[in-house]
Scaffold this motif. Structure first.
Motif, short mmCIF file in Angstrom:
data_model
loop_
_atom_site.label_atom_id
_atom_site.label_comp_id
_atom_site.label_asym_id
_atom_site.label_seq_id
_atom_site.Cartn_x
_atom_site.Cartn_y
_atom_site.Cartn_z
N THR A 160 -5.63 -2.43 -5.01
CA THR A 160 -5.90 -3.51 -4.06
C THR A 160 -6.98 -4.45 -4.58
N ALA A 161 -8.05 -3.86 -5.15
CA ALA A 161 -9.13 -4.69 -5.69
C ALA A 161 -8.63 -5.57 -6.83
N THR A 162 -7.78 -5.01 -7.69
CA THR A 162 -7.26 -5.79 -8.82
C THR A 162 -6.38 -6.93 -8.34
N MET A 163 -5.52 -6.66 -7.35
CA MET A 163 -4.65 -7.71 -6.83
C MET A 163 -5.45 -8.83 -6.15
N ARG A 164 -6.51 -8.45 -5.45
CA ARG A 164 -7.36 -9.47 -4.82
C ARG A 164 -8.06 -10.31 -5.88
N SER A 165 -8.51 -9.66 -6.95
CA SER A 165 -9.16 -10.40 -8.04
C SER A 165 -8.17 -11.34 -8.73
N LEU A 166 -6.93 -10.87 -8.92
CA LEU A 166 -5.92 -11.73 -9.52
C LEU A 166 -5.61 -12.93 -8.62
N SER A 167 -5.58 -12.70 -7.32
CA SER A 167 -5.33 -13.80 -6.39
C SER A 167 -6.45 -14.83 -6.46
N HIS B 191 -5.11 3.59 -4.86
CA HIS B 191 -4.77 2.43 -4.04
C HIS B 191 -5.92 1.44 -3.93
N GLN B 192 -7.15 1.95 -3.78
CA GLN B 192 -8.27 1.03 -3.62
C GLN B 192 -8.48 0.17 -4.86
N SER C 21 0.82 -1.21 0.00
CA SER C 21 0.00 0.00 0.00
C SER C 21 0.85 1.26 0.00
N GLY C 22 0.22 2.36 -0.42
CA GLY C 22 0.86 3.66 -0.36
C GLY C 22 1.72 4.00 -1.55
N GLN C 23 1.83 3.12 -2.53
CA GLN C 23 2.68 3.42 -3.69
C GLN C 23 1.97 4.35 -4.67
N LEU C 24 0.72 4.08 -4.91
CA LEU C 24 -0.10 4.95 -5.76
C LEU C 24 -1.34 5.30 -4.94
N SER C 25 -1.20 6.30 -4.07
CA SER C 25 -2.21 6.53 -3.04
C SER C 25 -3.60 6.79 -3.61
#
Length: 264
Positions: free
Chosen positions: A103-110, A99-100, A92-96
């Motif tokens: 995060t949503a995209t990474m959760r979907s990829l997981s 960020h949401q 978190s905090g890299q592209l503030s």
């Protein structure tokens, strides 16, 4: 125990040993599509990647983590094990501001990784485009800069490269056959290190259908023949991608879209 025979023997037969019942054949279970309900507890092997790209907003650097785990299956009637990605994490905090969504995209990829369709999910992310111009990220097999339609597409391409170096995808982002994944995991267990992509000499000739990079010999030859007034005047070559520089707001700026500007 002795047995008394009281009648005439008219024939005999040797008792055959009973054959063992054959073991039941294991049902096929593709380890690539086996659903993993959730991330397992404990420690997983992971790859940490630093991704650098250049776009309309200048150069950016982000970090990405991809976790892997062994997955069992049945192929050709025998149990096999392969390695699959199961989790994508973007600190978190890299592209503030975004960020949401990151995060949503990474959760979907997981979820896609644990569901067995991460290859298609990442390939689909590479189709995402935006209206801020091309994004330069990475080099292709001919050692030329790669340009993507958006930051999302650039990060998706970087994920494909992580999975390629891990042996899960081929260099073009296609799924490696399960038989080859089994061999690569067995090689790792035997030799103690992961499969490594072959190191080939860079091919200087573009492949069929490949686009010659901006600033190449053909482009320069065409530029010399370009009639006056047919486009913006060039003032040199970009130090980042060797594309053409044009004057924008009194400042030399890369016309190829990599985002470089002499004024910062």
């Amino acid at each position: 125990m002795a047995v008394e025979i009281t009648s005439k023997i008219v024939g005999y037969r040797i008792k055959q040993q009973e054959q063992a019942a054959p073991a039941p054949e294991l049902p096929e279970e593709d380890p690539l599509t086996v659903r993993i309900p959730s991330r397992p507890e404990g420690t997983l092997e992971a790859v940490s990647e630093k991704i650098s790209y250049v776009g309309a907003e200048g150069r950016k650097k982000v970090y990405l983590l991809v976790s892997f785990m062994p997955v069992e299956g049945v192929v050709g009637g025998r149990r096999v094990v392969i390695e699959r990605p199961v989790e994508f994490f973007f600190p978190s905090g890299q592209l503030s501001s975004e960020h949401q969504w990151i995060t949503a995209t990474m959760r979907s990829l997981s979820l896609a990784a644990r569901g067995g369709y991460v290859t298609q999910a990442v390939a689909d992310l590479r189709k995402v485009a935006w209206d801020k111009g091309l994004v330069r990220c990475g080099m292709n097999r001919w050692n030329k800069p790669m340009f993507h339609d958006s930051e999302v597409a650039a990060i998706a391409w970087s994920i494909q490269q992580i999975l390629y170096r891990r042996g899960f995808l081929d260099q073009d982002g296609n799924q490696v056959p399960v038989e080859m994944l089994v061999e690569r995991y067995a090689h790792r267990m035997q030799h103690g290190h992961a499969w490594q992509p072959p190191v080939d000499e860079p091919d200087t000739s573009p492949a069929a259908g490949a686009v010659e990079p901006i600033g190449g010999a053909a482009e320069q030859e065409n530029a010399a023949k370009k009639p006056e007034g047919s486009g913006p005047a060039t003032v040199g070559n970009c130090p980042e991608c060797r594309g053409e520089l044009i004057m924008m707001d009194g400042c030399p700026t890369c016309y190829a879209g990599c985002g470089w500007s002499k004024c910062g």
